[in-house]
Design a protein around this motif. Sequence first.
Motif, PDB file in Angstrom:
ATOM      1  N   PHE A 153       0.834  -1.200   0.000  1.00 57.02           N
ATOM      2  CA  PHE A 153       0.000   0.000   0.000  1.00 57.02           C
ATOM      3  C   PHE A 153       0.874   1.258   0.000  1.00 57.02           C
ATOM      4  O   PHE A 153       1.955   1.267   0.571  1.00 57.02           O
ATOM      5  N   GLN A 204      -7.543 -13.668   7.235  1.00 53.37           N
ATOM      6  CA  GLN A 204      -8.202 -14.965   7.282  1.00 53.37           C
ATOM      7  C   GLN A 204      -9.189 -15.134   6.141  1.00 53.37           C
ATOM      8  O   GLN A 204      -9.327 -16.209   5.573  1.00 53.37           O
ATOM      9  N   THR A 254      -8.947  -9.407   2.769  1.00 54.68           N
ATOM     10  CA  THR A 254      -8.919  -8.693   4.048  1.00 54.68           C
ATOM     11  C   THR A 254      -7.473  -8.447   4.447  1.00 54.68           C
ATOM     12  O   THR A 254      -6.562  -9.176   4.040  1.00 54.68           O
ATOM     13  N   ASN A 255      -7.301  -7.419   5.240  1.00 56.03           N
ATOM     14  CA  ASN A 255      -6.000  -7.110   5.815  1.00 56.03           C
ATOM     15  C   ASN A 255      -6.167  -7.018   7.314  1.00 56.03           C
ATOM     16  O   ASN A 255      -7.121  -6.397   7.791  1.00 56.03           O
ATOM     17  N   GLU A 256      -5.263  -7.625   8.059  1.00 53.22           N
ATOM     18  CA  GLU A 256      -5.418  -7.648   9.505  1.00 53.22           C
ATOM     19  C   GLU A 256      -4.276  -6.950  10.229  1.00 53.22           C
ATOM     20  O   GLU A 256      -4.403  -6.612  11.404  1.00 53.22           O
ATOM     21  N   LYS A 257      -3.166  -6.759   9.556  1.00 51.30           N
ATOM     22  CA  LYS A 257      -2.033  -6.114  10.216  1.00 51.30           C
ATOM     23  C   LYS A 257      -1.127  -5.536   9.155  1.00 51.30           C
ATOM     24  O   LYS A 257      -0.516  -6.293   8.391  1.00 51.30           O
ATOM     25  N   LEU A 258      -1.065  -4.226   9.104  1.00 50.69           N
ATOM     26  CA  LEU A 258      -0.170  -3.559   8.170  1.00 50.69           C
ATOM     27  C   LEU A 258       1.149  -3.254   8.848  1.00 50.69           C
ATOM     28  O   LEU A 258       1.187  -2.840  10.016  1.00 50.69           O
ATOM     29  N   PHE A 308       4.381  -0.850   8.457  1.00 52.78           N
ATOM     30  CA  PHE A 308       4.709   0.410   7.802  1.00 52.78           C
ATOM     31  C   PHE A 308       6.207   0.668   7.749  1.00 52.78           C
ATOM     32  O   PHE A 308       6.959   0.286   8.665  1.00 52.78           O
TER      33      PHE A 308
END
Lengths: 117, 109
Positions: free
Chosen positions: A33, A98, A102-106, A108
């Motif tokens: 991203f 899961q 979906t995204n659960e933890k970016l 940076f």
Amino acid sequence: DVKVTQSSRYLVKRTGEKVFLECVQDMDHENMFWYRQDPGLGLRLIYFSYDVKMKEKGDIPEGYSVSREKKERFSLILESASTNQTSMYLCASSPPGQAYATNEKLFFGSGTQLSVL
Amino acid sequence: SQQGEEDPQALSIQEGENATMNCSYKTSINNLQWYRQNSGRGLVHLILIRSNEREKHSGRLRVTLDTSKKSSSLLITASRAADTASYFCATDWAGKSTFGDGTTLTVKP
């Protein structure tokens, strides 16, 4: 630990220049991203990518393009820099969540503070 | 406009007190995450709560989620000066993680 590396911490460019912001992650994450962060406006999504050679527009893609030729590298391109693109640019990566899409933890990078004069 | 909005914009407390930040959002979500950002740096993930969960704990952090009100709260208990930072909520939907404007927390020693 996951490492997301942005090539420059500070960058100064002139109006009209073509600018490349590079981002590399070392954990084989599928998702990457680009955000920009401005005071009072929070983080705004510019582009994202779920796989090599694919890209999706975020909320503010105008004036930007991206390139993802390799899984670990996601580049943000300002074709002709303008003063209103002066901002902090943040790159992030994440593994898939899961559920599909979906995204659960970016994770940076430290950010690139770009000034366009 | 942004998906998430944090409230308050700024919060100043004494060390040892609890800090509560709120986040409201507008559309459906898969999950909601909270991040912390120290001045001029990247964001660090703190905690995730899924749309079917109502409360999560992690150390001194407690997160609640009310999907009927489209809101979440982050509670930091027994705050420390080192907790001074900006805190952001992020909602995940349709493949995108959308961030709010953040709450700036100052913890005075």
